[in-house]
Motif scaffolding. Sequence first.
Motif, PDB file in Angstrom:
ATOM      1  N   GLY A  94      39.885  41.984  28.800  1.00  0.00           N
ATOM      2  CA  GLY A  94      41.294  42.109  27.960  1.00  0.00           C
ATOM      3  C   GLY A  94      42.333  43.322  27.925  1.00  0.00           C
ATOM      4  N   LYS A  95      40.832  44.670  28.022  1.00  0.00           N
ATOM      5  CA  LYS A  95      41.665  45.997  28.545  1.00  0.00           C
ATOM      6  C   LYS A  95      42.441  46.343  29.445  1.00  0.00           C
ATOM      7  CE  LYS A  95      39.886  46.940  23.917  1.00  0.00           C
ATOM      8  NZ  LYS A  95      40.701  47.061  22.740  1.00  0.00           N
ATOM      9  N   PRO A  96      42.828  47.024  29.492  1.00  0.00           N
ATOM     10  CA  PRO A  96      43.830  47.788  30.707  1.00  0.00           C
ATOM     11  C   PRO A  96      42.836  48.469  31.534  1.00  0.00           C
ATOM     12  CG  PRO A  96      44.770  47.893  29.247  1.00  0.00           C
ATOM     13  CD  PRO A  96      43.965  46.430  28.421  1.00  0.00           C
ATOM     14  N   GLY A  97      43.065  48.686  33.513  1.00  0.00           N
ATOM     15  CA  GLY A  97      42.257  49.875  33.516  1.00  0.00           C
ATOM     16  C   GLY A  97      42.797  49.726  34.758  1.00  0.00           C
ATOM     17  N   LYS A  98      42.301  50.860  35.204  1.00  0.00           N
ATOM     18  CA  LYS A  98      42.916  51.522  37.044  1.00  0.00           C
ATOM     19  C   LYS A  98      41.344  51.597  37.857  1.00  0.00           C
ATOM     20  CE  LYS A  98      46.279  54.413  36.719  1.00  0.00           C
ATOM     21  NZ  LYS A  98      47.599  54.284  37.381  1.00  0.00           N
ATOM     22  N   VAL A  99      41.804  51.027  38.955  1.00  0.00           N
ATOM     23  CA  VAL A  99      40.610  51.318  40.631  1.00  0.00           C
ATOM     24  C   VAL A  99      40.941  52.933  40.584  1.00  0.00           C
ATOM     25  CG1 VAL A  99      39.916  50.584  42.576  1.00  0.00           C
ATOM     26  CG2 VAL A  99      41.272  48.701  40.529  1.00  0.00           C
ATOM     27  N   MET A 100      39.163  53.216  41.100  1.00  0.00           N
ATOM     28  CA  MET A 100      39.102  54.182  41.529  1.00  0.00           C
ATOM     29  C   MET A 100      38.900  54.754  42.057  1.00  0.00           C
ATOM     30  SD  MET A 100      40.278  55.899  38.414  1.00  0.00           S
ATOM     31  CE  MET A 100      40.099  57.826  39.180  1.00  0.00           C
ATOM     32  N   LYS A 101      37.365  53.541  43.029  1.00  0.00           N
ATOM     33  CA  LYS A 101      37.562  53.478  44.364  1.00  0.00           C
ATOM     34  C   LYS A 101      37.327  51.650  44.539  1.00  0.00           C
ATOM     35  CE  LYS A 101      32.981  53.845  46.711  1.00  0.00           C
ATOM     36  NZ  LYS A 101      31.530  53.957  46.675  1.00  0.00           N
ATOM     37  N   GLU A 102      37.956  51.599  45.606  1.00  0.00           N
ATOM     38  CA  GLU A 102      37.991  50.402  46.209  1.00  0.00           C
ATOM     39  C   GLU A 102      37.213  48.716  45.419  1.00  0.00           C
ATOM     40  OE1 GLU A 102      39.384  47.280  50.088  1.00  0.00           O
ATOM     41  OE2 GLU A 102      37.937  48.887  50.133  1.00  0.00           O
ATOM     42  N   VAL A 103      37.455  47.998  45.406  1.00  0.00           N
ATOM     43  CA  VAL A 103      37.006  47.468  44.471  1.00  0.00           C
ATOM     44  C   VAL A 103      36.754  46.497  45.021  1.00  0.00           C
ATOM     45  CG1 VAL A 103      37.334  45.632  42.557  1.00  0.00           C
ATOM     46  CG2 VAL A 103      36.564  47.746  41.621  1.00  0.00           C
ATOM     47  N   ARG A 104      36.198  45.471  45.608  1.00  0.00           N
ATOM     48  CA  ARG A 104      35.712  44.022  46.394  1.00  0.00           C
ATOM     49  C   ARG A 104      35.304  42.686  45.079  1.00  0.00           C
ATOM     50  NH1 ARG A 104      33.809  45.925  52.024  1.00  0.00           N
ATOM     51  NH2 ARG A 104      32.463  44.003  51.134  1.00  0.00           N
ATOM     52  N   SER A 105      35.039  41.357  45.853  1.00  0.00           N
ATOM     53  CA  SER A 105      34.712  41.076  44.993  1.00  0.00           C
ATOM     54  C   SER A 105      32.575  40.498  45.208  1.00  0.00           C
ATOM     55  CB  SER A 105      35.332  39.725  45.370  1.00  0.00           C
ATOM     56  OG  SER A 105      35.427  39.173  46.565  1.00  0.00           O
ATOM     57  N   ASP A 106      32.763  40.865  46.565  1.00  0.00           N
ATOM     58  CA  ASP A 106      31.644  40.853  46.875  1.00  0.00           C
ATOM     59  C   ASP A 106      30.841  41.324  47.135  1.00  0.00           C
ATOM     60  OD1 ASP A 106      32.819  42.333  48.814  1.00  0.00           O
ATOM     61  OD2 ASP A 106      31.811  41.282  50.914  1.00  0.00           O
ATOM     62  N   ASP A 107      30.553  42.978  46.688  1.00  0.00           N
ATOM     63  CA  ASP A 107      29.725  43.877  46.260  1.00  0.00           C
ATOM     64  C   ASP A 107      30.699  44.962  44.777  1.00  0.00           C
ATOM     65  OD1 ASP A 107      31.493  45.804  45.872  1.00  0.00           O
ATOM     66  OD2 ASP A 107      30.775  46.654  48.488  1.00  0.00           O
ATOM     67  N   LEU A 108      29.155  45.855  44.371  1.00  0.00           N
ATOM     68  CA  LEU A 108      29.166  46.172  43.273  1.00  0.00           C
ATOM     69  C   LEU A 108      29.797  47.862  43.265  1.00  0.00           C
ATOM     70  CD1 LEU A 108      27.302  44.557  41.291  1.00  0.00           C
ATOM     71  CD2 LEU A 108      29.188  44.458  40.746  1.00  0.00           C
ATOM     72  N   GLY A 109      30.577  48.409  45.385  1.00  0.00           N
ATOM     73  CA  GLY A 109      30.751  49.514  44.777  1.00  0.00           C
ATOM     74  C   GLY A 109      31.934  49.945  44.370  1.00  0.00           C
ATOM     75  N   GLY A 110      33.076  49.496  43.988  1.00  0.00           N
ATOM     76  CA  GLY A 110      33.826  49.569  43.281  1.00  0.00           C
ATOM     77  C   GLY A 110      33.239  50.619  42.566  1.00  0.00           C
ATOM     78  N   LYS A 111      34.820  51.585  41.646  1.00  0.00           N
ATOM     79  CA  LYS A 111      34.552  51.390  40.037  1.00  0.00           C
ATOM     80  C   LYS A 111      36.390  52.075  39.653  1.00  0.00           C
ATOM     81  CE  LYS A 111      30.804  53.523  41.588  1.00  0.00           C
ATOM     82  NZ  LYS A 111      29.518  53.298  39.967  1.00  0.00           N
ATOM     83  N   VAL A 112      36.510  51.108  38.494  1.00  0.00           N
ATOM     84  CA  VAL A 112      37.839  51.684  37.597  1.00  0.00           C
ATOM     85  C   VAL A 112      37.179  52.346  36.443  1.00  0.00           C
ATOM     86  CG1 VAL A 112      38.130  49.142  38.102  1.00  0.00           C
ATOM     87  CG2 VAL A 112      37.106  48.789  36.613  1.00  0.00           C
ATOM     88  N   VAL A 113      38.670  52.614  36.209  1.00  0.00           N
ATOM     89  CA  VAL A 113      38.260  53.460  34.785  1.00  0.00           C
ATOM     90  C   VAL A 113      39.207  52.834  33.718  1.00  0.00           C
ATOM     91  CG1 VAL A 113      39.243  55.728  33.663  1.00  0.00           C
ATOM     92  CG2 VAL A 113      38.233  56.212  36.023  1.00  0.00           C
ATOM     93  N   VAL A 114      38.706  52.866  32.331  1.00  0.00           N
ATOM     94  CA  VAL A 114      38.460  51.645  31.332  1.00  0.00           C
ATOM     95  C   VAL A 114      38.458  52.597  30.092  1.00  0.00           C
ATOM     96  CG1 VAL A 114      38.859  49.042  29.995  1.00  0.00           C
ATOM     97  CG2 VAL A 114      38.143  49.274  32.673  1.00  0.00           C
ATOM     98  N   ASN A 115      39.846  52.543  29.423  1.00  0.00           N
ATOM     99  CA  ASN A 115      39.175  53.075  28.010  1.00  0.00           C
ATOM    100  C   ASN A 115      38.691  54.943  28.467  1.00  0.00           C
ATOM    101  OD1 ASN A 115      40.372  51.715  26.561  1.00  0.00           O
ATOM    102  ND2 ASN A 115      38.583  50.744  25.732  1.00  0.00           N
ATOM    103  N   GLY A 116      39.277  55.229  29.270  1.00  0.00           N
ATOM    104  CA  GLY A 116      38.570  56.932  30.085  1.00  0.00           C
ATOM    105  C   GLY A 116      37.299  56.453  30.647  1.00  0.00           C
TER     106      GLY A 116
END
Length: 149
Positions: A94-116
């Motif tokens: 339920g926490k909002p965040g922002k994508v830092m590195k492309e997020v895809r549904s088929d791998d875990l290479g994506g990066k997001v920032v949530v609560n810093g």
Amino acid sequence: MVLETNLYFALIVIGALLLLFEAMNPGFFAAVPGTTMIVLGVMFLMGIDVFSSTWGILIGVASALIAASLSVLLYRRLSPEQLPTTMSRDSLVGKPGKVMKEVRSDDLGGKVVVNGVELSARSTGKNLSPGTNILVVSSEGVHVIVEEV
């Protein structure tokens, strides 16, 4: 006598350097020995030889303990209390965040920032580009599942 006096001054200088080191790198590893060395150096300069008699040893130990105790009290007053950051998997849902590195549904290479905090992520369906606002919908292990908001 001159050599002894120089050694006593060396104790004071080394103690002061330890306190300076502690001030620059807080962690409470050098404050107590630094304070104790300064106190013992001053005692030697005042003519109290802490190694010559039982009373000297008692005075030296008592002074060192008092100096160490005061250092601990002073350090506690000066250093801000830092509470550890805790996050559980469930607390992120339920926490909002922002994508830092492309997020895809088929791998875990994506990066997001949530609560810093940067986290590994995958999306619920479509690819999300950097800068996209997201919402954490669930978590699995050490990564989160996100969707665009």
